[in-house]
Design an enzyme around this catalytic site. Sequence first.
Site, PDB file in Angstrom:
ATOM      1  N   ASP A 195     -27.243  -4.420  28.673  1.00  0.00           N
ATOM      2  CA  ASP A 195     -26.971  -5.842  28.488  1.00  0.00           C
ATOM      3  C   ASP A 195     -28.144  -6.547  27.808  1.00  0.00           C
ATOM      4  OD1 ASP A 195     -25.535  -8.211  28.657  1.00  0.00           O
ATOM      5  OD2 ASP A 195     -26.386  -8.721  30.603  1.00  0.00           O
ATOM      6  N   GLU A 437     -30.417   1.600  36.570  1.00  0.00           N
ATOM      7  CA  GLU A 437     -28.992   1.606  36.899  1.00  0.00           C
ATOM      8  C   GLU A 437     -28.233   2.787  36.282  1.00  0.00           C
ATOM      9  OE1 GLU A 437     -27.379  -2.218  35.910  1.00  0.00           O
ATOM     10  OE2 GLU A 437     -28.448  -3.234  37.533  1.00  0.00           O
ATOM     11  N   TYR A 490     -26.433  -8.204  43.212  1.00  0.00           N
ATOM     12  CA  TYR A 490     -25.855  -9.440  42.688  1.00  0.00           C
ATOM     13  C   TYR A 490     -24.713  -9.936  43.569  1.00  0.00           C
ATOM     14  CZ  TYR A 490     -28.652  -8.771  38.506  1.00  0.00           C
ATOM     15  OH  TYR A 490     -29.709  -8.624  37.634  1.00  0.00           O
ATOM     16  N   GLU A 526     -33.885  -6.655  40.992  1.00  0.00           N
ATOM     17  CA  GLU A 526     -33.076  -7.665  40.306  1.00  0.00           C
ATOM     18  C   GLU A 526     -32.181  -8.365  41.320  1.00  0.00           C
ATOM     19  OE1 GLU A 526     -30.735  -6.443  36.945  1.00  0.00           O
ATOM     20  OE2 GLU A 526     -32.308  -5.121  36.156  1.00  0.00           O
TER      21      GLU A 526
END
Length: 624
Positions: A195, A437, A490, A526
């Site tokens: 991303d 990831e 998240y 994160e």
Amino acid sequence: MPTQIYLFALLIINNVDASGMLYPRFSETRTIIEMNGMWKFRADMSPTRNEGFLKKWYTQPLSQTGNIIPMPVPASYNDITQDKKLRDFIGWVWYETEFFVPVEWQQKRVVLRFDSAHYNTIVWVNSQEVLRHVGGHLPFEVQLKSSLNINGANRLTVAVNNTLTPSTLPPGTIHYMKDTNRYPPGYFVQDISFDFFNYAGIHRSVKLYTTPTVYIDDITIVTDVKGSDGIVDYSIFNGGPSNDTTIEVQVLDADGIAVATSHKQNEQMIIHNVKLWWPFGMSKKPTAYMYTLKVVMTSAAGIDVYRQPFGVRTVRVTSTQLLINNKPFYCHGVPKHEDSDIRGKGLDYALIAKDFNLLKWLGATCIRTSHYPYAEEIMDQCDQQGIAVIDESPGVGITSVANFGNASLTHHLEVMNEMVRRDKNRPAVIIWSVANEPLVTVPQAEHYFKSVILHTKNLDPTRPVTFVAAVGPDGDYATKYVDILCINRYFAWYHDCGHTEVIQKQVEYDMNKWREHHNIPIIVTEYGADTVAGLHQSPSFVFTEEYQVEFLSEYHAAFDKMRKKFLVGEMVWNFADFMTKEDITRVVGNRKGLFTRQRQPKMSAHLLKKRYESIMNETISVIY
């Protein structure tokens, strides 16, 4: 069948000098010429991207091959022009510049160095190929010999290809659109699984530098602490045709005063009453204290002098703590990106200075080099200003079994060789991260990541090694090999979006679940929510600044509970907004930053500043 893009990149094999590749530094015996500036440039827009090789553009001035434009080096080429085709270009681009060297260099070893170019690079000097390199973000160099013209002009031609394949880091695929009713013949797109925007070009400085013909090739420094003494184990490696050398080694303090000396190539030296390297905010004494290892090598070819900065500190992991100099360190900071308007990922000293001012203002003690090694000029500032670093490889987007093949593994191991070789002497680097990831829920992941992690530990047994996990512990084949657990989370964003009331419960459950599987500390590397700067609404709503503040506050409440157990760090995603590929889910890039892309603080930055200052005061009070 459409004509395939000419992926010469697939055939590239590194043929750079396999030397120590010390960072070029001026000394009494070394000279550096920076070749930065406006270069000639053209992209190979032919359907196969092959015209430049078929017509051998490297055999003539680039201006004779067709239309050229000026292009700054260092910089990404994507945002320099108004041409959308160049912004989104995939394939070979060509650079050219001219240089001269002083006549006295004839008796020297002359090295051409690229601090990084993305992704595959081929270099010619005066039409003679001198090197090839695979991979972005890390330096490569070659000694110039017969190709170099001492008595006149030299033409430097560079071809750079940003095509990503299943075996590159990061990986990608070329997807051909075969329906000629809907797409032109040969139409293709580059598919990626990460991303951020795939910026390309010569991103960092290009240099010529000299050494004597017998020279200091590499230096390795490992430090320890015993009481008030600093232990400095060093090894010096020489290059060139002669082994008949003598060595003088001095450890210089920050005032240039010698505090230890030796005449051996491999030795252990003691610094009495040592001043330790501490991260910013971890000591009442001056932090980030740097020493210099001054090496003077004498041979029949003359003298070579090199000065290697270093700091004395230790890093250790227990089941519940991350220790620096045997004191608990809580990593409160941010992951970043090398990303800014116009220059993309190009090196920018003013931006570096601004970012470090913002990091200090924020109270950050650490960064993660998401998701690739950063410029050495950035790493220098981390060393000098006391910002601890989780140093991450370009292993992002490893999301397919196709990325676990032998070619992928071989390349990943070579990338770790280059990365550790570059950053091994940096006190700021406290953890190696081999990936972000990755896919870890398939059996192939176990051999792959076991190999990469153990290889990295073998290269450097003094630092913990990890990768950053995105899924939970169930069905994970690879996390058992890491020394410290890094996780991205998240809750209330990618799922349960908008429901900040569930964050604390989900964070605590998730961390306790990980703890059941792995008896090691955790860093949340994160967590975050996209926010459009200046967008406000009450009650909070997604993408508003109020929602980002509410979102982060709920995480902080959960973190405060876990800090008493095994949580040793929190890093909000991201330091600043950054560019991504065009996508309807993105409003001009990723907006999870505490700061805008222009480095203006959002409401969340003030929230984090207050929190980080509180944690810093708490840390110092505990240590003292």
